[in-house]
Design a protein around this motif. Structure first.
Motif, short mmCIF file in Angstrom:
data_model
loop_
_atom_site.label_atom_id
_atom_site.label_comp_id
_atom_site.label_asym_id
_atom_site.label_seq_id
_atom_site.Cartn_x
_atom_site.Cartn_y
_atom_site.Cartn_z
N ALA A 29 0.69 -1.07 0.32
CA ALA A 29 0.09 0.14 0.09
C ALA A 29 0.81 1.53 0.12
N SER A 30 2.18 1.44 1.17
CA SER A 30 3.33 2.43 0.44
C SER A 30 3.24 2.32 -0.96
N VAL A 31 3.73 1.75 -1.45
CA VAL A 31 4.46 1.91 -3.00
C VAL A 31 2.52 2.26 -3.95
N GLU A 32 1.72 1.64 -3.65
CA GLU A 32 0.82 2.05 -4.78
C GLU A 32 0.44 3.09 -5.27
N GLU A 33 -0.28 3.37 -5.91
CA GLU A 33 -0.83 4.02 -7.09
C GLU A 33 -2.19 4.92 -6.10
N PRO A 34 -2.50 5.60 -5.64
CA PRO A 34 -3.49 5.91 -5.70
C PRO A 34 -5.21 5.12 -6.35
N TYR A 35 -6.04 4.35 -5.63
CA TYR A 35 -6.59 3.64 -6.90
C TYR A 35 -7.97 4.26 -8.24
N ASP A 36 -7.43 3.42 -8.89
CA ASP A 36 -8.24 3.75 -10.62
C ASP A 36 -8.74 2.72 -11.16
N ASP A 37 -11.01 2.47 -11.48
CA ASP A 37 -11.61 2.13 -11.34
C ASP A 37 -10.96 1.90 -13.10
N VAL A 38 -10.65 2.33 -13.76
CA VAL A 38 -10.72 1.87 -14.99
C VAL A 38 -9.28 0.74 -14.77
N TRP A 39 -7.92 1.01 -14.45
CA TRP A 39 -7.24 -0.42 -13.82
C TRP A 39 -7.55 -0.85 -13.29
N SER A 40 -8.86 -1.22 -11.88
CA SER A 40 -8.75 -1.82 -11.93
C SER A 40 -9.52 -3.30 -12.30
#
Length: 78
Positions: A29-40
């Motif tokens: 979680a410390s290196v992941e980008e902010p949540y992205d609906d399209v990517w998810s």
């Protein structure tokens, strides 16, 4: 000279499984980008495609040891 990363890894590996999972989650979680609906959504679609390929016999997957060794070799962490 000591290698702090190796010391931390050794300490982390000595933790009970639940604590190792929590630590791994926090590190990711410390290196992941902010949540992205399209990517998810795209990633979920890819996971479902891969699962179906296994179910259809098109892919047998790979053993974790082989995958891990290949990733570590690419990262130069061997």
């Amino acid at each position: 000279m000591a290698h702090p990363t190796q010391d931390i890894l050794a300490a982390a590996l000595s933790l009970p499984e639940g604590e190792r999972l929590r630590l791994a989650s926090e590190l990711l979680a410390s290196v992941e980008e902010p949540y992205d609906d399209v990517w998810s959504a795209a990633w979920l679609e890819e996971l479902e495609r891969r699962e179906q390929a296994v179910r259809d016999g098109e892919s047998g997957g790979e053993a974790w040891d082989a995958v891990r060794a290949r990733v570590l070799a690419r990262l130069g962490a061997r």
